[in-house]
Enzyme design. Structure first.
Site, short mmCIF file in Angstrom:
data_model
loop_
_atom_site.label_atom_id
_atom_site.label_comp_id
_atom_site.label_asym_id
_atom_site.label_seq_id
_atom_site.Cartn_x
_atom_site.Cartn_y
_atom_site.Cartn_z
NE ARG A 257 -3.21 2.34 3.17
CZ ARG A 257 -2.87 3.03 4.26
NH1 ARG A 257 -1.87 2.61 5.03
NH2 ARG A 257 -3.52 4.13 4.59
CE LYS B 58 -8.98 4.01 3.80
NZ LYS B 58 -7.90 5.03 3.89
#
Length: 479
Positions: free
Chosen positions: A35, A218
């Site tokens: 990430r 998210k």
């Protein structure tokens, strides 16, 4: 590189892990994809990290996924004349549009969308919930609040709005610039969208990206929970972002929400990542707490596709140890005698499609006959996702001629992705599958595998065939 676990590990890169040598160590320790947090990474640093990850990928011979995490809207109060002020529960405190230093009665709020959207009775949580305000009067230019709990506020602290649906999208100008830079590289596999409130928040990114990256929503706001089925349908994957979710919702509600979100994604056949504070103490300690180990284990028992490290690998003192520990916890859980039963109990019936029926049959045949592996040819990744949705205990190899597909599948539960050219005919399909199973260490001469593919060969989304084959005596060819 063969992993002895099904759940994947997503490691965040940062100051402690930006060098290529450290990225290599993290990958060897168990990180399946990486990430890049666009809240902290410049475009130049992003491109540098991508190149370093691809160098590691080339040396390892394994596809590695890259996730770019967009910052999303950061809502903050202005500054105070004294830098910070003390408040008293029960007092009045105002947030307004006056661009002047604040005091213990008011502060500037440089977000007109908040001033217009907040209604009397709504909660405003400042500094990750350390200060709790209740809106009493609003006029579009100011919000007069009562201090419910908390005694301090200082410059530029974040504002959370658990009761308010803002009329702005999830993308800021910074996010748009970051997204353009990400797409220009043509090397990023996933983009994570922060502070999703509604399905419409995905539309702009979907339009701009045009399928070049997977979209990971998210989930960190109550408004997203209310429309979660629609959001899952429009997303390619979900992240349970427990940090902000635990600020805007009661902390005790987060574990139940985590279970609901994992199961909803499993029903939909969409990957789901569990994130935030999984091994938080390992930022400064070489071993985790018992509670953190239990937390990671719970996500694995639930069947999450991936578990994520944030500051533990990005800025902590023990990034390699954090990845190694997470991999060890996951492997141990998956060997637990109760694990197969728990995973099986959460299975959902297949959809009434030929591809789903084929995936279910491959799972049942592989476990009934104790085959060494399930091999699925997948160009778009859809067949691989369907195979993973079944959560078989038998290893699943996803063979794809498209490197981008193999990289994107690195976040998916149980899939061992291999890049290989399309088979030329049925014999080549079987031989190629058996050779790869043997070469990757999932089978030996005399073992049997089951292969799923689409006929005509190379047709995306046309999985309609199963074939059981033996690995030949030379360990290379199917007979």
């Amino acid at each position: 590189m063969k992993r002895n676990r099904k759940v994947k590990i997503l490691a965040t890169l940062g100051p402690a892990s930006s060098e290529e040598e450290m990225i290599q160590k993290l990958h060897e320790a168990g990180a399946d994809l990486f990430r890049i947090n666009m809240s902290h990474a410049s475009h130049d640093m992003m491109r540098t990290l991508i190149q370093r990850i691809r160098n590691v990928e080339q040396r390892s011979g394994r596809p590695i996924g890259i996730l770019a995490d967009l910052q999303g809207p950061k809502l903050r109060v202005g500054k105070f004349a004294a830098g910070k002020v003390d408040l008293v529960p029960g007092q009045t405190f105002t947030l307004d549009n006056k661009d002047e230093p604040g005091d213990n009665t008011r502060v500037f709020l440089p977000h007109p969308e908040i001033l217009e959207a907040v209604q009397p009775g709504h909660r405003l949580l400042i500094d990750d919930g350390k200060l709790h305000l209740r809106a009493d009067k609003t006029d579009g230019k100011s919000i007069v609040c009562t201090v419910v709990a908390g005694t301090k506020i200082s410059d530029r602290k974040g504002v959370s709005l658990p009761d308010t649906l803002l009329g702005v999208g999830a993308l800021t100008e910074k996010d748009r610039a970051d997204l353009d830079a990400v797409l220009e590289t043509d090397e990023v596999d996933w983009v994570a969208l922060s502070f999703i409130q509604r399905p419409e928040d995905l539309s702009e990114v979907r339009k701009v990206s045009r399928g070049r990256v997977g979209l990971m929503s998210k989930i960190e706001k109550p408004q997203a929970i209310e429309r979660i089925d629609e959001i899952i349908e429009l997303s390619d994957a979900l992240m349970v972002a427990r940090g902000d979710l635990g600020v805007e919702m009661p902390l005790e509600a987060v574990p139940g929400l985590q279970k609901q979100l994992i199961r909803a994604c499993r029903r939909a056949g969409k990957p789901v990542v569990v994130a935030t504070q999984m091994l938080e103490s390992m930022i400064s300690a070489p071993v985790p707490t018992r509670a953190e180990v239990s937390d990671v284990a719970t996500a694995v028992f639930e069947g999450a596709d991936a578990i994520m490290l944030s500051a533990e690998s990005a800025s902590g003192e023990y990034p390699v140890e954090a990845v190694t520990t997470m991999a060890s916890i996951a492997s141990t859980v998956e060997r637990d005698p109760h694990y197969p039963g728990i995973i099986y109990a959460q299975r959902t019936p297949p959809e009434a499609t030929g591809a789903d029926a084929i995936s279910l049959a491959a799972h049942q045949i592989a476990e009934t006959l104790q085959l060494s592996a399930i091999v699925c040819y997948t160009s778009s990744g859809t067949t691989g996702l369907r195979a993973a949705r079944e959560r078989p205990q038998v290893p699943v190899l996803a063979l794809s001629p498209v490197i981008q597909t193999a990289r994107r599948l690195s976040v998916v539960w149980g899939l061992h992705s291999v890049v290989t050219s399309d088979a030329t005919d049925l014999d080549d399909m079987v031989n190629r599958a058996c050779r790869i199973v043997a070469a990757e260490g999932f089978g030996k001469p005399g073992d049997r595998v089951i292969i799923s593919a689409g006929v005509p060969l190379g047709t995306p989304g046309a999985t309609n065939m199963l074939r059981i084959a033996y690995i030949g005596s030379d360990g290379l060819s199917g007979v």
